[in-house]
Design a protein around this motif. Sequence first.
Motif, mmCIF file in Angstrom:
data_model
loop_
_atom_site.group_PDB
_atom_site.id
_atom_site.type_symbol
_atom_site.label_atom_id
_atom_site.label_comp_id
_atom_site.label_asym_id
_atom_site.label_seq_id
_atom_site.Cartn_x
_atom_site.Cartn_y
_atom_site.Cartn_z
ATOM 1 N N GLY A 282 -8.737 4.160 -12.092
ATOM 2 C CA GLY A 282 -7.727 3.145 -11.853
ATOM 3 C C GLY A 282 -7.021 2.682 -13.108
ATOM 4 N N ASP A 283 -7.516 3.083 -14.284
ATOM 5 C CA ASP A 283 -6.887 2.682 -15.545
ATOM 6 C C ASP A 283 -5.770 3.624 -15.979
ATOM 7 O OD1 ASP A 283 -8.510 0.484 -15.784
ATOM 8 O OD2 ASP A 283 -9.986 1.476 -17.052
ATOM 9 N N TYR A 284 -5.398 4.574 -15.105
ATOM 10 C CA TYR A 284 -4.368 5.553 -15.455
ATOM 11 C C TYR A 284 -3.315 5.586 -14.349
ATOM 12 C CZ TYR A 284 -8.189 6.958 -18.487
ATOM 13 O OH TYR A 284 -9.214 6.956 -19.406
ATOM 14 N N LEU A 285 -2.047 5.416 -14.744
ATOM 15 C CA LEU A 285 -0.942 5.349 -13.793
ATOM 16 C C LEU A 285 -0.038 6.565 -13.968
ATOM 17 C CD1 LEU A 285 0.516 3.603 -11.623
ATOM 18 C CD2 LEU A 285 1.910 2.680 -13.494
ATOM 19 N N LEU A 286 0.146 7.328 -12.889
ATOM 20 C CA LEU A 286 0.985 8.520 -12.878
ATOM 21 C C LEU A 286 2.266 8.213 -12.124
ATOM 22 C CD1 LEU A 286 1.316 11.607 -13.398
ATOM 23 C CD2 LEU A 286 0.185 11.957 -11.193
ATOM 24 N N THR A 287 3.411 8.532 -12.735
ATOM 25 C CA THR A 287 4.717 8.275 -12.140
ATOM 26 C C THR A 287 5.572 9.533 -12.249
ATOM 27 O OG1 THR A 287 4.581 5.965 -12.842
ATOM 28 C CG2 THR A 287 6.731 6.751 -12.157
ATOM 29 N N PHE A 288 6.381 9.803 -11.216
ATOM 30 C CA PHE A 288 7.299 10.943 -11.269
ATOM 31 C C PHE A 288 8.444 10.721 -10.294
ATOM 32 C CE2 PHE A 288 3.856 11.891 -8.321
ATOM 33 C CZ PHE A 288 4.540 12.221 -7.150
ATOM 34 N N LEU B 6 0.850 -1.184 0.000
ATOM 35 C CA LEU B 6 0.000 0.000 0.000
ATOM 36 C C LEU B 6 0.878 1.222 0.000
ATOM 37 C CD1 LEU B 6 -2.662 -1.077 2.622
ATOM 38 C CD2 LEU B 6 -2.712 -1.347 0.158
ATOM 39 N N ARG B 7 0.647 2.119 -0.920
ATOM 40 C CA ARG B 7 1.416 3.348 -0.978
ATOM 41 C C ARG B 7 0.651 4.437 -0.248
ATOM 42 N NH1 ARG B 7 5.551 4.891 -3.769
ATOM 43 N NH2 ARG B 7 5.506 3.018 -5.033
ATOM 44 N N PHE B 8 1.162 4.811 0.911
ATOM 45 C CA PHE B 8 0.506 5.831 1.705
ATOM 46 C C PHE B 8 1.466 6.970 1.912
ATOM 47 C CE2 PHE B 8 -2.917 3.201 2.465
ATOM 48 C CZ PHE B 8 -2.509 1.976 2.947
ATOM 49 N N GLU B 9 1.026 8.126 1.658
ATOM 50 C CA GLU B 9 1.863 9.286 1.879
ATOM 51 C C GLU B 9 1.076 10.324 2.662
ATOM 52 O OE1 GLU B 9 4.650 7.233 -0.284
ATOM 53 O OE2 GLU B 9 4.802 8.875 1.115
ATOM 54 N N PRO B 10 1.736 11.042 3.546
ATOM 55 C CA PRO B 10 1.019 12.067 4.308
ATOM 56 C C PRO B 10 0.632 13.238 3.437
ATOM 57 C CG PRO B 10 3.364 12.131 4.786
ATOM 58 C CD PRO B 10 3.139 10.930 3.921
ATOM 59 N N LEU B 11 -0.564 13.787 3.686
ATOM 60 C CA LEU B 11 -1.018 14.996 3.025
ATOM 61 C C LEU B 11 -0.778 16.178 3.951
ATOM 62 C CD1 LEU B 11 -4.342 13.850 1.382
ATOM 63 C CD2 LEU B 11 -2.149 14.222 0.293
ATOM 64 N N PRO B 12 -0.917 17.380 3.463
ATOM 65 C CA PRO B 12 -0.715 18.541 4.315
ATOM 66 C C PRO B 12 -1.642 18.535 5.516
ATOM 67 C CG PRO B 12 -0.825 19.187 2.024
ATOM 68 C CD PRO B 12 -1.199 17.733 2.089
ATOM 69 N N TRP C 53 16.746 11.021 -4.710
ATOM 70 C CA TRP C 53 15.635 10.879 -5.644
ATOM 71 C C TRP C 53 14.728 9.734 -5.215
ATOM 72 C CZ3 TRP C 53 14.120 14.352 -8.940
ATOM 73 C CH2 TRP C 53 15.046 15.256 -9.495
ATOM 74 N N GLN C 54 13.435 9.968 -5.308
ATOM 75 C CA GLN C 54 12.441 8.938 -5.028
ATOM 76 C C GLN C 54 11.460 8.888 -6.190
ATOM 77 O OE1 GLN C 54 10.616 9.511 -1.183
ATOM 78 N NE2 GLN C 54 12.490 10.369 -0.333
ATOM 79 N N THR C 55 11.167 7.678 -6.653
ATOM 80 C CA THR C 55 10.183 7.476 -7.708
ATOM 81 C C THR C 55 8.848 7.086 -7.076
ATOM 82 O OG1 THR C 55 11.872 6.771 -9.293
ATOM 83 C CG2 THR C 55 9.589 6.173 -9.777
ATOM 84 N N THR C 56 7.810 7.800 -7.410
ATOM 85 C CA THR C 56 6.486 7.573 -6.838
ATOM 86 C C THR C 56 5.496 7.291 -7.958
ATOM 87 O OG1 THR C 56 6.953 9.026 -4.964
ATOM 88 C CG2 THR C 56 4.643 8.573 -5.441
ATOM 89 N N SER C 57 4.611 6.327 -7.731
ATOM 90 C CA SER C 57 3.562 5.997 -8.698
ATOM 91 C C SER C 57 2.214 5.966 -8.008
ATOM 92 C CB SER C 57 3.825 4.635 -9.359
ATOM 93 O OG SER C 57 4.990 4.666 -10.155
ATOM 94 N N TYR C 58 1.212 6.530 -8.661
ATOM 95 C CA TYR C 58 -0.170 6.489 -8.197
ATOM 96 C C TYR C 58 -1.066 6.176 -9.385
ATOM 97 C CZ TYR C 58 1.227 9.316 -4.073
ATOM 98 O OH TYR C 58 1.810 9.783 -2.932
ATOM 99 N N THR C 59 -2.135 5.422 -9.153
ATOM 100 C CA THR C 59 -3.218 5.463 -10.128
ATOM 101 C C THR C 59 -4.011 6.735 -9.844
ATOM 102 O OG1 THR C 59 -4.792 4.230 -8.758
ATOM 103 C CG2 THR C 59 -3.355 2.942 -10.217
ATOM 104 N N LEU C 60 -4.668 7.272 -10.840
ATOM 105 C CA LEU C 60 -5.445 8.489 -10.615
ATOM 106 C C LEU C 60 -6.561 8.262 -9.595
ATOM 107 C CD1 LEU C 60 -5.756 10.149 -14.144
ATOM 108 C CD2 LEU C 60 -3.992 10.436 -12.391
ATOM 109 N N ARG C 61 -6.981 7.035 -9.428
ATOM 110 C CA ARG C 61 -8.005 6.738 -8.436
ATOM 111 C C ARG C 61 -7.536 7.067 -7.024
ATOM 112 N NH1 ARG C 61 -9.514 0.691 -8.461
ATOM 113 N NH2 ARG C 61 -10.548 1.240 -10.427
#
Length: 619
Positions: A426-432, A49-55, A486-494
Amino acid sequence: MTGRLVWASLRYYQRWIRKAYYYDGFNGEKTGESGVWESVRPIRLKDILRFEPLPADADRCHNPQTKSLKMKTTSSQWMICAIFACSLAGSPLKSLAQETPVTNLVSLTTFDYDFDTGVGHNLRWNYGYKYDWGGEAPAHSYYFNTAFYDPDDWGFTNAMGQFYFDNAGYADFMIAYPGGGYGFGFGGGLNWTNDASIFTATNREDYIISFRARAEGLKAGVTTANGEFQVQFAAPDDTIQPPDANTDDDMLMQVNLNFSVSSNWQTFVFTLDQGGIADGKTEADFIAYRFQDCNPRFNVNFHQPEGGWDFDADNTFYLDDIRLEVVQKAPPPPPPPTVPVVMLEWNMDDKPGWGFYGGYNWSQNANLPIFTYNEADAGAGVGGSNGWSLRMDNSALASEPPQWAGGGMGGSGPVDYSLFSSGDLGDYLLTFDARAEGLEPATLNTSLALQVFLRAPDDTLEPADADEDDDLLVRLDFAVPAGTNWQTTSYTLRQGNAGIGSKANFTDHASKIHDMNMQFQIENANSLTTWGYDADNALIVDNIKLERLFVGCPPLSVAVSGENIVVTWADPATGSVKLQSATNVNGPFSEVVGASNPYATPISGAPKYFRTVWVPPTP
């Protein structure tokens, strides 16, 4: 054999195959045939599970069914379908083991950050509070630290939450106001994937909450202090109809669980039916709206804490490993394989963006941080390439630090909008890739913010408005984990929260999207412990990519037609399909030459197993 007996054999053995090959996911392997990808080797995927803190101010939630095998149809399998077309007389079926219920992880908050993988497990946002009534509040203090390490933990191996409160002033308060009372508490948004489809159960007994806790500063002669753990499920404002007069999230359900904490670490485990539902509600709203951007959060309350702690300033509560699980009595079908197709790629070098802007800022008071940006900052990107930089000078905040401050940058670039062909986020994957510069020596990472704006032509949304501007369907908000490396992060738009607009707008109008831009923001510019107050602070972003995920292998369906068994499958979104067969479930499989959809084979033939193989399109 009669057709009915043939079908009975097919039914029972299909059930056996479904059980024997039921897994959480599939890992594809290349075959010897060039250009063919087989997704046929099953493996169990770990719960990642990719969990990241929000503001801290992000306190709102704006944010294949298996058929019975009956005459003329069978179960649809994502990967493999076994077809038995002969009599099995004399070969009794072995009894099938009962399926043991399992639990699916909804949320896990460990307060830790994995520097190797770049995955955080902290709260999405957090807060502390006090409450009192019946008189004028005395002097008091409280603090919620979401990244506390034990002083003996030199390796920083286990972070935890630490809540401190000073209630010394309430000693006189309780004497002066006999009818008064008070309490302290804290809470926040639990880590999770922003995928409300995980709330598969409607019964509270199917949800399990657990956490570890201990206390310090208990009064002499007292071994425990009483607390209340509140599990909350909230959805966007006006999810519950009719609309209300405020803009607050709608609380679908809050369950209050009492516990007693001692000075030693204890693990507390509850099912939600062990607690009471707050505010006189029932489970009805949770059952009705749990799939509509619902997300979990929590509070811990210490009501009249002088029962366990003295009226003094050394009262501390430690919390770790908050886990929310749901009992999955019937495991969901394994997901199909996917094939990514790039629809957006901005690397700041040979694939640049355009329309960049930035330098905007905000603050709680007149002291403003200064921001500058550069969409092609030479040498700042991954491996010395160009990077998209947001540089911050927050020196001006030192004289009178604001309660909140920040700023950001934005931009857009080339996008293949024709690939917005699915309304499922969920059909779209964003990476940066991202990293931070100028962090204080004791701070190795921080969480920043990304906003993705998706627009459609004017008046796509009804009713029509008075302007001619594009309609903003949704703004999706994501956390940007960034450290000194550097850290690579990926999320689905969902996984994004809907900050403006709604995910329903995307579902209804995805094919009309013709404009997209992104904003990266530093929203904790006022944090002295994170940045200091100086001019060497920066967020660098590189290699932004958005991919459309297409299903690779289509599911199979099987039916009996006269003396034949007919195999059919869905056409994939891209590429084509080959049908393969084998006389053994473990293969070897070979192509059914000339097979077309549908494919018929005589029932009287030898037993066969079929599978589809996805063939990617020719470049």
